[in-house]
Design an enzyme around this catalytic site. Sequence first.
Site, PDB file in Angstrom:
ATOM      1  N   CYS A   1       0.815  -1.217   0.000  1.00  0.00           N
ATOM      2  CA  CYS A   1       0.000   0.000   0.000  1.00  0.00           C
ATOM      3  C   CYS A   1       0.849   1.269   0.000  1.00  0.00           C
ATOM      4  O   CYS A   1       0.498   2.266  -0.646  1.00  0.00           O
ATOM      5  CB  CYS A   1      -0.962  -0.002   1.182  1.00  0.00           C
ATOM      6  SG  CYS A   1      -0.166   0.046   2.816  1.00  0.00           S
TER       7      CYS A   1
ATOM      8  N   ASP B   1      -7.676   5.898  -2.888  1.00  0.00           N
ATOM      9  CA  ASP B   1      -6.967   4.713  -2.397  1.00  0.00           C
ATOM     10  C   ASP B   1      -6.699   3.766  -3.563  1.00  0.00           C
ATOM     11  O   ASP B   1      -7.611   3.090  -4.048  1.00  0.00           O
ATOM     12  CB  ASP B   1      -7.797   4.008  -1.326  1.00  0.00           C
ATOM     13  CG  ASP B   1      -7.008   2.915  -0.619  1.00  0.00           C
ATOM     14  OD1 ASP B   1      -5.895   2.594  -1.075  1.00  0.00           O
ATOM     15  OD2 ASP B   1      -7.502   2.376   0.393  1.00  0.00           O
TER      16      ASP B   1
ATOM     17  N   HIS C   1      -2.291   1.476   6.938  1.00  0.00           N
ATOM     18  CA  HIS C   1      -2.634   1.479   5.516  1.00  0.00           C
ATOM     19  C   HIS C   1      -2.371   2.875   4.959  1.00  0.00           C
ATOM     20  O   HIS C   1      -2.642   3.881   5.622  1.00  0.00           O
ATOM     21  CB  HIS C   1      -4.100   1.100   5.310  1.00  0.00           C
ATOM     22  CG  HIS C   1      -4.504   1.058   3.867  1.00  0.00           C
ATOM     23  ND1 HIS C   1      -3.908   0.220   2.952  1.00  0.00           N
ATOM     24  CD2 HIS C   1      -5.427   1.771   3.170  1.00  0.00           C
ATOM     25  CE1 HIS C   1      -4.457   0.404   1.764  1.00  0.00           C
ATOM     26  NE2 HIS C   1      -5.376   1.344   1.869  1.00  0.00           N
TER      27      HIS C   1
ATOM     28  N   ASN D   1     -14.001   4.308  11.096  1.00  0.00           N
ATOM     29  CA  ASN D   1     -14.994   4.398  12.171  1.00  0.00           C
ATOM     30  C   ASN D   1     -15.550   3.052  12.627  1.00  0.00           C
ATOM     31  O   ASN D   1     -16.509   3.022  13.396  1.00  0.00           O
ATOM     32  CB  ASN D   1     -16.174   5.275  11.723  1.00  0.00           C
ATOM     33  CG  ASN D   1     -15.814   6.742  11.654  1.00  0.00           C
ATOM     34  OD1 ASN D   1     -15.736   7.419  12.670  1.00  0.00           O
ATOM     35  ND2 ASN D   1     -15.572   7.229  10.451  1.00  0.00           N
TER      36      ASN D   1
END
Length: 589
Positions: free
Chosen positions: A178, A258, A235, A298
Amino acid sequence: ISISVFPPSNVCIGRYILNMQITSCGHTYQRCLGDFYVLFNPWCADDPVYMDNQAHREEYVLNEHGILYEGVHKHITSRPWHFGQFEDGILDICLKILDMGASYHHGSDRDHCWRNDPVHVSMVVNHMISSHTTNSIMKIPENNDYLKGTKPFSWNGSVPILQQWYSGRCRPVRYGYCGSLASVMCTVMRCLGIPSRVVTSFCFPCSIENPLGINEIFDSSGKNLCGKDKLWRYHCWNESWMARRDINQCCGDWQCLDPTPLETGRGSACSGPTWVRSIREGELDLDYDGHHMFSRVNSNYVGWLSQNNAKRTKFFCDTWPCGQRLITKSVGSEQFEDITGAYKYELGSVKNKEAYFRAYRRIHPGYCNASNCHIERELSSLKNPFLSDSGINMRLKMANCPMYGEDVQLHWLLENLRNENKTLKFNLCAQIITYSGCPMDQFWKDSVNITLGPREVKKIPLCISYNQYGPYLCDHNIMKVVAVSDPECGEVLMVSRDIVVNRPPVIVKLLSQPRLKVPCTAEISFCNPLQEDMKNCVMTLEGCGLFKEPMTIDLGTLASNQQARTIVEFTPYRLGSHRLLANLGCHKF
């Protein structure tokens, strides 16, 4: 004759050819005057990527040097990265990426009409970084197997990756993770004129079934079992600055992109662009993939104890632990900036709860008309009532900051909150965990009986020797230590700690003053701190403006405590501030 060209702010980015047509005596002649490139312009107030802060433009557009943040939320590590957006040939490679990804969203790219919109450009780049297509830039190894390519953590910059992709007929480079994916995307976006930065989030959930929950399963020894859900220790993704005309934004703001394909209930996919503010507000129907990004900062965490692979007991539930810390490199500084507040309000605040309830209704259609009280009762039901009523408070505290070759020292703190004796049996274990949350080898376990008097506090030292963890530690350098009470005691209690083992440093010392186009020398030194040989040692040196391509030095085998010194010569070819990176790889890391 001097000719000036002033492209409008809505012109499509790309390479243009300037021709001159001359008509004389009834004859027409054409002459090519040359070619030029048009990019997005964050200095132009009419451009959708306009950024009004000069210091921010210098950091997020012009700076070729970055820092990647890794590790765990209680032990953040960093390593430098070369973006190299101004290196020779990189702009042509970036435009090639747009050509190869043109069919994504657009079908045909004959008129390039979408290339004046940073939203569509960012979506194409995001898709091209690591999608499952044959022309994506980088491939992620399956099952942590990268014997057929380069170790994901050995890359130091974007330029070699992009060059290898381009020279390899646009086939995916093996392998990345990542951090490298987000950094390569940052290079491409900055090269095209779009302000961008790399963001790291710690405790990042990847859940297939429950978008707002993450489950981890342990056995009675404390071993983390492999389940469908994964809790990534960290990440990385990309943020880019632009005004989103598609959602009626008149001014620029950070958009989340992303490029790492993550598993969802509908398969794997990249995310974004998603307006960061919409994530904080829980406005998930406003944007692309907003529900994915909201859930990943969250989600609530639930721990389960599996007994004989049949019965499972919930022994821990923590609401909103994920996305505990989101950071990026500070402007004009080597330190990190905490940007958690841009993604979510302070935990437990009224605005935080309102945003969560708003998002909950959109993620779970059955609750679209539910009141806040109804949703809060539903969340409270996730918790096991006796979890907070055990009367025992525990935590694991690091006694040292271990480096390769050193023992891991911890203090296990236990406090009896009751006015009565407590006697419990605990099982302890340690195992390797990858950065993406995959549990690997369990290399240490023990059991101990603990008796605590009324209100008594105990501190128990724990030691895991290098001989125990050394043979199992992999590139990720992360291990998990767990203490869990024996289920036969009636109460299931657990405490855990993720531990990062630091790599030994490489020392770089300049022996002469660097000057443009004048040979310069540097001394590179490294000492083997292990009580064993380090085999297949290779030193890699690189630096934008210093080395045209990475330099590798084969050091062979280094005996225990042996120090290797080597003198290298390089010739700086660009003015400015540059960074020389030295990275050592061996059979251990």
